[in-house]
Design a protein around this motif. Structure first.
Motif, PDB file in Angstrom:
ATOM      1  N   LEU A  54     -11.182 -48.232   1.381  1.00 46.17           N
ATOM      2  CA  LEU A  54     -12.491 -47.452   0.869  1.00 46.17           C
ATOM      3  C   LEU A  54     -13.381 -48.051   0.093  1.00 46.17           C
ATOM      4  O   LEU A  54     -14.592 -47.810   0.037  1.00 46.17           O
ATOM      5  N   MET A  55     -12.857 -48.692  -0.899  1.00 44.70           N
ATOM      6  CA  MET A  55     -13.826 -49.316  -1.981  1.00 44.70           C
ATOM      7  C   MET A  55     -14.628 -50.504  -1.211  1.00 44.70           C
ATOM      8  O   MET A  55     -16.087 -50.514  -1.395  1.00 44.70           O
ATOM      9  N   ILE A  56     -14.059 -51.317  -0.159  1.00 44.27           N
ATOM     10  CA  ILE A  56     -14.912 -52.438   0.354  1.00 44.27           C
ATOM     11  C   ILE A  56     -15.764 -51.456   1.241  1.00 44.27           C
ATOM     12  O   ILE A  56     -17.307 -51.867   1.225  1.00 44.27           O
ATOM     13  N   ILE A  57     -15.515 -50.541   2.147  1.00 42.97           N
ATOM     14  CA  ILE A  57     -16.473 -49.893   2.847  1.00 42.97           C
ATOM     15  C   ILE A  57     -17.674 -49.164   1.808  1.00 42.97           C
ATOM     16  O   ILE A  57     -18.956 -49.336   2.076  1.00 42.97           O
ATOM     17  N   PHE A  58     -17.421 -48.488   0.745  1.00 41.45           N
ATOM     18  CA  PHE A  58     -18.220 -47.929  -0.042  1.00 41.45           C
ATOM     19  C   PHE A  58     -19.284 -49.182  -0.616  1.00 41.45           C
ATOM     20  O   PHE A  58     -20.622 -48.900  -0.478  1.00 41.45           O
ATOM     21  N   ALA A  94     -11.033 -40.638  -7.852  1.00 38.56           N
ATOM     22  CA  ALA A  94     -12.429 -40.311  -8.523  1.00 38.56           C
ATOM     23  C   ALA A  94     -12.632 -41.263  -9.425  1.00 38.56           C
ATOM     24  O   ALA A  94     -13.509 -41.923  -9.555  1.00 38.56           O
ATOM     25  N   TYR A  95     -11.559 -41.791 -10.125  1.00 36.32           N
ATOM     26  CA  TYR A  95     -11.746 -43.096 -10.968  1.00 36.32           C
ATOM     27  C   TYR A  95     -12.245 -44.182 -10.476  1.00 36.32           C
ATOM     28  O   TYR A  95     -13.273 -44.683 -10.832  1.00 36.32           O
ATOM     29  N   LEU A  96     -11.757 -44.578  -9.249  1.00 34.14           N
ATOM     30  CA  LEU A  96     -12.099 -45.737  -8.635  1.00 34.14           C
ATOM     31  C   LEU A  96     -13.469 -45.760  -8.079  1.00 34.14           C
ATOM     32  O   LEU A  96     -14.322 -46.480  -8.285  1.00 34.14           O
ATOM     33  N   TYR A  97     -13.755 -44.489  -7.464  1.00 37.52           N
ATOM     34  CA  TYR A  97     -15.240 -44.329  -7.059  1.00 37.52           C
ATOM     35  C   TYR A  97     -16.346 -44.374  -8.107  1.00 37.52           C
ATOM     36  O   TYR A  97     -17.395 -44.622  -7.887  1.00 37.52           O
ATOM     37  N   VAL A  98     -15.912 -43.532  -9.122  1.00 33.54           N
ATOM     38  CA  VAL A  98     -17.161 -43.348 -10.196  1.00 33.54           C
ATOM     39  C   VAL A  98     -17.159 -44.866 -11.133  1.00 33.54           C
ATOM     40  O   VAL A  98     -18.307 -45.126 -11.021  1.00 33.54           O
ATOM     41  N   SER A  99     -16.036 -45.493 -11.280  1.00 31.86           N
ATOM     42  CA  SER A  99     -16.247 -46.884 -11.664  1.00 31.86           C
ATOM     43  C   SER A  99     -17.175 -47.617 -10.902  1.00 31.86           C
ATOM     44  O   SER A  99     -18.052 -48.288 -10.944  1.00 31.86           O
ATOM     45  N   LEU A 100     -16.641 -47.781  -9.510  1.00 34.38           N
ATOM     46  CA  LEU A 100     -17.604 -48.504  -8.522  1.00 34.38           C
ATOM     47  C   LEU A 100     -19.023 -48.071  -8.455  1.00 34.38           C
ATOM     48  O   LEU A 100     -20.023 -48.794  -8.545  1.00 34.38           O
ATOM     49  N   ARG A 101     -18.988 -46.825  -8.244  1.00 39.72           N
ATOM     50  CA  ARG A 101     -20.478 -46.286  -8.257  1.00 39.72           C
ATOM     51  C   ARG A 101     -21.316 -46.561  -9.446  1.00 39.72           C
ATOM     52  O   ARG A 101     -22.540 -47.080  -9.351  1.00 39.72           O
ATOM     53  N   ASP A 141     -15.938 -33.974  -2.536  1.00 39.04           N
ATOM     54  CA  ASP A 141     -16.365 -33.908  -1.088  1.00 39.04           C
ATOM     55  C   ASP A 141     -16.538 -35.242  -0.169  1.00 39.04           C
ATOM     56  O   ASP A 141     -15.989 -35.246   0.630  1.00 39.04           O
ATOM     57  N   TYR A 142     -17.301 -35.745  -1.083  1.00 36.57           N
ATOM     58  CA  TYR A 142     -17.630 -37.357  -0.562  1.00 36.57           C
ATOM     59  C   TYR A 142     -16.266 -38.157  -0.142  1.00 36.57           C
ATOM     60  O   TYR A 142     -16.158 -38.674   0.874  1.00 36.57           O
ATOM     61  N   ILE A 143     -15.457 -37.858  -1.182  1.00 37.44           N
ATOM     62  CA  ILE A 143     -14.326 -39.005  -1.075  1.00 37.44           C
ATOM     63  C   ILE A 143     -13.360 -38.194   0.302  1.00 37.44           C
ATOM     64  O   ILE A 143     -12.899 -39.181   0.882  1.00 37.44           O
ATOM     65  N   GLN A 144     -13.208 -37.039   0.204  1.00 33.82           N
ATOM     66  CA  GLN A 144     -12.620 -36.375   1.360  1.00 33.82           C
ATOM     67  C   GLN A 144     -13.086 -36.853   2.600  1.00 33.82           C
ATOM     68  O   GLN A 144     -12.205 -37.061   3.529  1.00 33.82           O
ATOM     69  N   LYS A 145     -14.399 -36.741   2.749  1.00 32.65           N
ATOM     70  CA  LYS A 145     -14.951 -36.963   4.040  1.00 32.65           C
ATOM     71  C   LYS A 145     -14.754 -38.414   4.250  1.00 32.65           C
ATOM     72  O   LYS A 145     -14.313 -39.059   5.255  1.00 32.65           O
ATOM     73  N   GLN A 146     -14.746 -39.659   3.383  1.00 33.13           N
ATOM     74  CA  GLN A 146     -14.304 -41.003   3.637  1.00 33.13           C
ATOM     75  C   GLN A 146     -12.937 -41.023   3.995  1.00 33.13           C
ATOM     76  O   GLN A 146     -12.700 -41.911   4.940  1.00 33.13           O
ATOM     77  N   PRO A 179      -9.766 -45.190   9.652  1.00 31.34           N
ATOM     78  CA  PRO A 179      -9.160 -45.406  10.873  1.00 31.34           C
ATOM     79  C   PRO A 179      -7.695 -44.946  10.580  1.00 31.34           C
ATOM     80  O   PRO A 179      -6.841 -44.931   9.484  1.00 31.34           O
ATOM     81  N   ALA A 180      -7.054 -44.524  11.899  1.00 28.63           N
ATOM     82  CA  ALA A 180      -5.758 -43.539  11.717  1.00 28.63           C
ATOM     83  C   ALA A 180      -4.801 -44.378  10.682  1.00 28.63           C
ATOM     84  O   ALA A 180      -3.995 -43.883   9.936  1.00 28.63           O
ATOM     85  N   LYS A 181      -4.472 -45.606  11.002  1.00 26.90           N
ATOM     86  CA  LYS A 181      -3.511 -46.325  10.321  1.00 26.90           C
ATOM     87  C   LYS A 181      -3.809 -46.389   8.693  1.00 26.90           C
ATOM     88  O   LYS A 181      -2.644 -46.230   8.156  1.00 26.90           O
ATOM     89  N   MET A 182      -5.101 -46.700   8.554  1.00 27.59           N
ATOM     90  CA  MET A 182      -5.206 -46.493   7.059  1.00 27.59           C
ATOM     91  C   MET A 182      -5.090 -45.073   6.352  1.00 27.59           C
ATOM     92  O   MET A 182      -4.460 -44.950   5.165  1.00 27.59           O
ATOM     93  N   ARG A 183      -5.502 -44.339   7.295  1.00 32.76           N
ATOM     94  CA  ARG A 183      -5.406 -42.789   6.746  1.00 32.76           C
ATOM     95  C   ARG A 183      -3.972 -42.489   6.339  1.00 32.76           C
ATOM     96  O   ARG A 183      -3.715 -41.725   5.486  1.00 32.76           O
TER      97      ARG A 183
END
Lengths: 378, 200
Positions: free
Chosen positions: B34-38, B75-82, B125-130, B135-139
Motif C-alpha cells: 500500500l505504501m509503495i503504491i501510494f 492511518a498512522y502510516l498513511y498520515v506519516s507518508l502523506r 475511506d481512502y484507505i478502505q478503497k486502497q 491484488p487478491a493475495k495481498m488483500r
C-alpha cells in the motif's frame, strides 16, 4: 489567479504558516492527486519492497562468528601508525562510492515534539537550538514546529500534551550525528544511533533532567541552583556545570568521561549509596551493576566529536561495533582474529573501504563489502 | 510459537514497542505494498517512491518506543507518508511541478471542511478503497488479521445486535476460555479485548 493561490499555499505550508483550512485543503488534494496514475506492476512493487527490506534497521546480528585457528601470537599485537594522512592524502576523494563501498554518515536526526509533530532535520545543517517558544537551526533558520492536526486517536506518536515541561525527543539514526543547544544553553553533540529526551524548557523545574540512550558529549551550562541530571537506562549523572562524554549504548558498558568540572555518577536505582565522584581526566565504567573509575584516554574518547575514528590496542569486534554505527552496516564474521589488536586513526569522512583497507593492511584480516554488509574473512 | 500473520495491527504495535523485530517485519509485510503504491502514484518515480517508503519504515523502527498502543496503524502510516510527501511537494525546488495540478484542484474545490472527523473519514475511506483495490493475495494478508480484531461495535453491526449483548457474550466466552485454556491465554485474550474496548 488559482496559480498564485496554489503557489502561496505550498510556500505557506513549507514555512509552517498554513492555517488549518489550508492544511486540510492540501491533505484533500494529495489524496486525490494522480489517483488514476497507472499502477506499478505488482512484481515490480515486490522488487522495490525487497530492496527496501534489505535496508531496514534493527536486524539481529547473525551469530555466525567462527573462530578459525588462531593468529600467531607474534603477529598478535599489530600497530598501525596512521595519525598522518600520507596514505589517504594521495587518493583522490570521490563523491560517489563504488558499488562495493559504504559512504560515511552525515548530519541526520529526527526531532519528535511533545505536540506530536516529527521533523526530519536537514542534513545541510549541523545542529538545532531549543528555546521555550521556538526551535531554530544553529544558523538561525526557523523550524516549523506547528502540529499538523489529525484526530487525536490517530497519531501513534507521543500523546499531545503541549507545555513547556513536556518531553521532546531527538533521534539520531545509525549513520547520523547532530548537535543541539538546550534551552539553558547546554550544548550536546549526539553520536550515531542515539536518542535524547529533553524538555522544551527547564523554567520552573528544580532540576534540569534529560535522558540519553547512546553516546553524547555535553557542555553543561553553569547553574548551581539547578543541577543537571542525565539519566541512562541504568546509570545517572548529576552535574552543576561541566564538560563530559557519556557512552550509554544499550548493549555495552556505560562509560562516563570527565573533561572539566565535576560529576557524580550513580546507579539509576540507588542514586545515593552507590555514587562515585569523577575528577577531570577520569572515566567511570558501569559494568554489571558496579561502578569503577580510572584515568581516561581523552583523545580516544573525544575522537568522534573531532571527526575521527580512533582505536588503540582494540579488538576487532570493538572497532566494528563503532564503525557499524557511523557507516550503518552489519558485520558478518566468517573468521575472527581473536588475538589481534589494532591501533589507528581514520577520518570519519572516509568511505568504509578506506577504513577496512587500513585494517587489512596488517595482514591479520580481510573484508568484503556487499551492500550494507561487511564480511570479515581471514 | 506466535503466528504473526494473524495478529491484529494493535498487537503488532505492542510487540513492536518491545523491539520485537518479527512484529516489525510483519508490519512491513502487511503495509509495504500500500505504501509503495501510494508513494509511487504521487511521485511517479520508482526510486523516489522507494526512498520515501524506506524512510517511513525506518522511522517507524527508530520511534517504536514512542508509539501509542491505541493508535491506528494504517492511518498512522498513511498520515506519516502523506506528510512526508506534502513536505517534499511544497519544497521550493519542486513546488513548481505541482502548481498546475493544485491550481486546477483549487478551482474545483474553493473551500474545504476543516473538521477533524470529516478529515479522518476522508482518509479512512481512502484507505478502505486502497485495501479493496489490492491484488487478491495481498488483500488476504489483511483479511487474515482483520477479522480477528473486529471491535464489539463492528461485530454488533455485522450481526445486528446491540453492543451490550455482544459485550456480555464476549465476557461469557472469555470466562469459558479461562476455565478451559488456563490463565495465560485468558490474560492474552482479555488484554487484547481491553485494547479494543478502550479504542472506541
Amino acid at each position: 489567479m488559482e496559480h498564485q493561490n496554489a503557489k502561496t499555499l505550498l510556500s505557506k505550508y513549507q514555512s509552517g504558516q498554513a492555517t488549518d483550512a489550508e492544511r486540510a485543503m492540501l491533505e484533500k488534494w494529495i489524496l486525490q492527486y494522480n489517483e488514476d496514475q497507472t499502477e506499478l506492476h505488482s512484481q515490480r512493487i515486490e522488487e522495490l519492497a525487497g530492496q527496501i527490506y534489505k535496508q531496514l534497521p534493527g536486524k539481529k546480528h547473525r551469530q555466525n562468528i567462527r573462530l578459525w585457528s588462531i593468529v600467531t601470537t607474534a603477529a598478535a599485537l599489530t600497530l598501525l601508525t596512521l595519525g598522518t594522512w600520507i596514505y589517504f592524502g594521495k587518493t583522490p576523494i570521490s563523491q560517489t562510492a563504488p558499488v562495493s563501498d559504504i559512504l560515511p554518515g552525515t548530519n541526520k536526526a529526527i526531532l519528535s515534539l511533545a505536540n506530536g509533530r516529527t521533523i526530519n532535520l536537514k542534513s545541510n545543517k549541523t545542529g538545532i537550538n531549543i528555546s521555550a517558544d521556538n526551535i531554530t537551526y544553529n544558523d538561525g533558520t526557523k523550524i516549523n514546529t506547528q502540529v499538523i492536526p489529525i484526530l487525536p486517536s490517530m497519531p501513534l506518536g507521543p500523546v499531545p500534551e503541549p507545555g513547556p515541561t513536556s518531553l521532546n525527543t531527538i533521534t539520531v539514526p545509525k549513520g547520523g550525528q547532530y548537535q543541539l543547544r538546550l534551552s539553558d544553553g547546554t550544548k550536546v553533540w549526539l553520536n550515531a544511533s542515539s536518542i535524547l529526551h529533553f524538555p522544551a524548557s527547564f523554567s520552573g523545574l528544580s532540576e534540569r533532567k534529560i535522558e540519553l540512550l547512546g553516546e553524547a558529549y555535553f557542555e553543561v551550562a553553569k547553574d548551581s541552583k539547578h543541577p543537571f541530571i542525565v539519566k541512562t537506562h541504568r546509570q545517572q549523572i548529576k552535574v552543576l556545570g561541566t564538560h563530559f562524554n557519556l557512552e550509554a549504548y544499550p548493549t555495552q558498558d556505560i562509560t562516563t568521561t570527565l573533561l572539566e568540572g565535576s560529576v557524580k555518577v550513580s546507579d539509576a536505582t540507588r542514586p545515593v549509596s552507590g555514587a562515585i565522584i569523577l575528577k577531570p581526566g577520569e572515566q567511570s565504567r558501569y559494568i554489571a551493576g558496579k561502578l569503577s573509575s580510572q584515568p581516561a584516554d581523552l583523545t580516544l574518547v573525544l575522537a568522534w566529536k573531532k571527526g575521527k575514528t580512533v582505536f588503540k590496542n582494540a579488538e576487532l569486534k570493538t572497532i566494528m561495533t563503532q564503525l557499524e554505527r557511523w557507516y550503518n552496516f552489519e558485520t558478518i564474521y566468517k573468521s575472527y582474529p581473536a588475538e589481534a589488536r589494532f591501533s589507528g586513526s581514520v577520518s570519519r569522512s572516509k568511505n568504509i573501504s578506506q577504513v577496512l583497507d587500513l585494517l587489512a593492511s596488517t595482514g591479520e584480516v580481510h573484508f568484503k563489502v556487499e551492500e550494507r554488509k561487511v564480511i570479515v574473512m581471514k | 510459537m506466535l503466528n504473526y500473520t494473524t495478529l491484529p495491527d494493535k498487537e503488532l504495535i505492542t510487540l513492536l514497542k518491545r523491539s520485537d523485530h518479527l512484529a516489525y517485519t510483519e508490519i512491513f509485510k502487511r503495509y509495504h505494498y500500500l505504501m509503495i503504491i501510494f508513494a509511487y502514484k504521487k511521485l511517479k518515480d520508482e526510486d523516489a517512491a522507494k526512498d520515501f517508503v524506506q524512510d517511513l519504515f525506518t522511522s517507524l523502527w527508530l520511534k517504536r518506543e514512542f508509539l501509542l498502543e491505541t493508535g491506528n496503524l494504517s492511518a498512522y502510516l498513511y498520515v506519516s507518508l502523506r506528510n512526508k510527501l506534502l513536505d517534499h511537494f511544497s519544497h521550493q525546488k519542486v513546488a513548481d511541478k505541482y502548481i498546475d495540478a493544485l491550481a486546477d484542484f483549487l478551482s474545483k474545490h474553493p473551500t474545504t471542511n476543516t473538521d477533524y472527523l470529516v478529515r479522518e473519514k476522508q482518509l479512512s475511506d481512502y484507505i478502505q478503497k486502497q485495501i479493496q483495490a489490492l491484488p487478491a493475495k495481498m488483500r488476504q494478508v489483511f483479511e487474515l488479521s482483520r477479522h480477528h480484531h473486529l471491535s464489539y461495535k463492528e461485530i454488533a453491526k455485522e450481526l445486528s445486535l446491540s453492543e451490550k449483548t455482544v459485550n456480555s457474550q464476549m465476557v461469557n466466552a472469555l470466562n469459558r476460555l479461562r476455565t478451559k485454556l488456563g490463565l495465560f491465554l485468558w490474560i492474552l485474550v482479555a488484554s487484547f479485548t481491553l485494547v479494543n474496548i478502550l479504542s472506541w
